[in-house]
Design a protein around this motif. Structure first.
Motif, PDB file in Angstrom:
ATOM      1  N   PHE A  45       2.290  -0.754   9.432  1.00 21.19           N
ATOM      2  CA  PHE A  45       3.685  -1.016   9.121  1.00 21.19           C
ATOM      3  C   PHE A  45       4.160  -2.293   9.807  1.00 21.19           C
ATOM      4  O   PHE A  45       5.075  -2.933   9.389  1.00 21.19           O
ATOM      5  CB  PHE A  45       4.569   0.153   9.558  1.00 21.19           C
ATOM      6  CG  PHE A  45       4.279   1.428   8.805  1.00 21.19           C
ATOM      7  CD1 PHE A  45       3.731   1.405   7.536  1.00 21.19           C
ATOM      8  CD2 PHE A  45       4.554   2.647   9.400  1.00 21.19           C
ATOM      9  CE1 PHE A  45       3.469   2.584   6.844  1.00 21.19           C
ATOM     10  CE2 PHE A  45       4.312   3.828   8.721  1.00 21.19           C
ATOM     11  CZ  PHE A  45       3.777   3.797   7.442  1.00 21.19           C
TER      12      PHE A  45
ATOM     13  N   LYS B 168      11.803   1.893   9.635  1.00 18.56           N
ATOM     14  CA  LYS B 168      10.449   1.620  10.122  1.00 18.56           C
ATOM     15  C   LYS B 168      10.157   2.442  11.378  1.00 18.56           C
ATOM     16  O   LYS B 168       9.045   2.963  11.541  1.00 18.56           O
ATOM     17  CB  LYS B 168      10.296   0.129  10.410  1.00 18.56           C
ATOM     18  CG  LYS B 168       8.902  -0.282  10.858  1.00 18.56           C
ATOM     19  CD  LYS B 168       8.795  -1.791  10.980  1.00 18.56           C
ATOM     20  CE  LYS B 168       7.384  -2.223  11.363  1.00 18.56           C
ATOM     21  NZ  LYS B 168       7.261  -3.698  11.386  1.00 18.56           N
TER      22      LYS B 168
ATOM     23  N   CYS C 155       4.909   2.548   2.095  1.00 18.68           N
ATOM     24  CA  CYS C 155       5.579   1.335   2.566  1.00 18.68           C
ATOM     25  C   CYS C 155       5.503   0.274   1.475  1.00 18.68           C
ATOM     26  O   CYS C 155       4.415  -0.190   1.133  1.00 18.68           O
ATOM     27  CB  CYS C 155       4.927   0.832   3.851  1.00 18.68           C
ATOM     28  SG  CYS C 155       5.562  -0.773   4.418  1.00 18.68           S
TER      29      CYS C 155
END
Length: 274
Positions: free
Chosen positions: A274, A153, A174
């Protein structure tokens, strides 16, 4: 896996399957490497082909993953229930430890992309290159994997900021998987190392969907499946968004204009936090 495609752009390295991203001193990166070096231990002892409820792989998937196509008895297509948003059971294919043969109907994604795919310039040249097909692709057919570097990440955020500051295309996908109130994220970036799937463009009314499929290792493959019958020379598209995508974004974010030109176009590419 049978994958004979290549990139015309020599700055991009062709890979047929996911690879670990650059080394990091973090627990998340160590977990990625560990998963790449792991082998799913569940295996079936089926003869030739697998059938529920006997096959232990299909027991893990909780149902049949693929069904025989109505148009081609040699083609296995994604089970209709797998295309729904509430399809929460995993898609797990038979692996290298299984006794079933190569013709098993639970071995689809691992065989590689369709041979009829090609990369070409989109009708709207502002979109650049896109992914197309020479032949009819029946609904439910596996098209190709969206393969690239599996990154952390932290690395995804660094790359996303770099892309924004330098006006470069953002290819990072993602994947959010929900299980027992826990969200597991997998970040795949095919910008510099990727397969033919990197050319599939976004559409607000796509003809394909991304389905996570596991083969041999815990890291899922991002598999593109056709959600409708696709005619020859049609562009292969999927929605870049997810359940976390939003139309309400910070004012400082410079949105990317969507060029899908469909009746369902929202005007902008999905914004993913994210």
């Amino acid at each position: 896996m049978n994958d004979d495609f290549s990139h015309h752009d020599h700055t991009v390295m062709y890979i047929s399957e996911n690879v670990p991203g650059p080394s990091e001193n973090s627990l998340e990166y160590n977990k990625i490497v560990e998963d790449f070096n792991s082998q799913l231990t569940n295996k079936c002892n089926c003869d030739h082909v697998c059938e529920p409820p006997i096959c232990s792989c299909l027991q893990q998937s909780e149902s049949r993953n693929y069904v025989v196509s109505d148009s081609d008895k040699n083609l296995f297509c994604l089970n209709e229930t797998r295309m729904k948003d509430d399809a929460i059971s995993p898609v797990i294919e038979c692996n290298d430890l299984c006794s079933c043969d190569a013709n098993c109907g639970n071995r689809v994604v691992q065989k590689g992309p369709l041979k009829c795919l090609y990369v070409g310039m989109c009708t709207n040249e502002n979109k650049g290159l896109g992914l197309f097909c020479n032949n009819v692709i029946p609904k439910g057919t596996f098209v190709c994997e969206y393969a690239g570097e599996v990154i952390t990440k932290a690395q995804a955020n660094i790359r996303q900021q770099h892309n924004i500051l330098n006006g470069e295309m953002n290819y990072i996908f993602c994947l959010n998987e929900h299980s027992n109130d826990v969200i597991t994220q997998t970040f795949v970036d095919p910008s510099k190392l990727g397969n033919i799937g990197r050319y599939a463009n976004h559409s607000c009314d796509p003809n394909c969907i991304i389905v996570p499929v596991r083969v041999n290792i815990p890291i899922p493959k991002l598999a593109l499946f056709a959600t409708s019958n696709i005619s020859p020379h049609t562009e292969i598209t999927f929605n870049y968004g997810s359940s976390n995508s939003t139309d309400l974004v910070p004012a400082i974010v410079d949105r990317t204009k969507c060029l899908c030109n469909t009746s369902k176009c929202k005007g902008w590419l999905p914004y993913q936090m994210f």
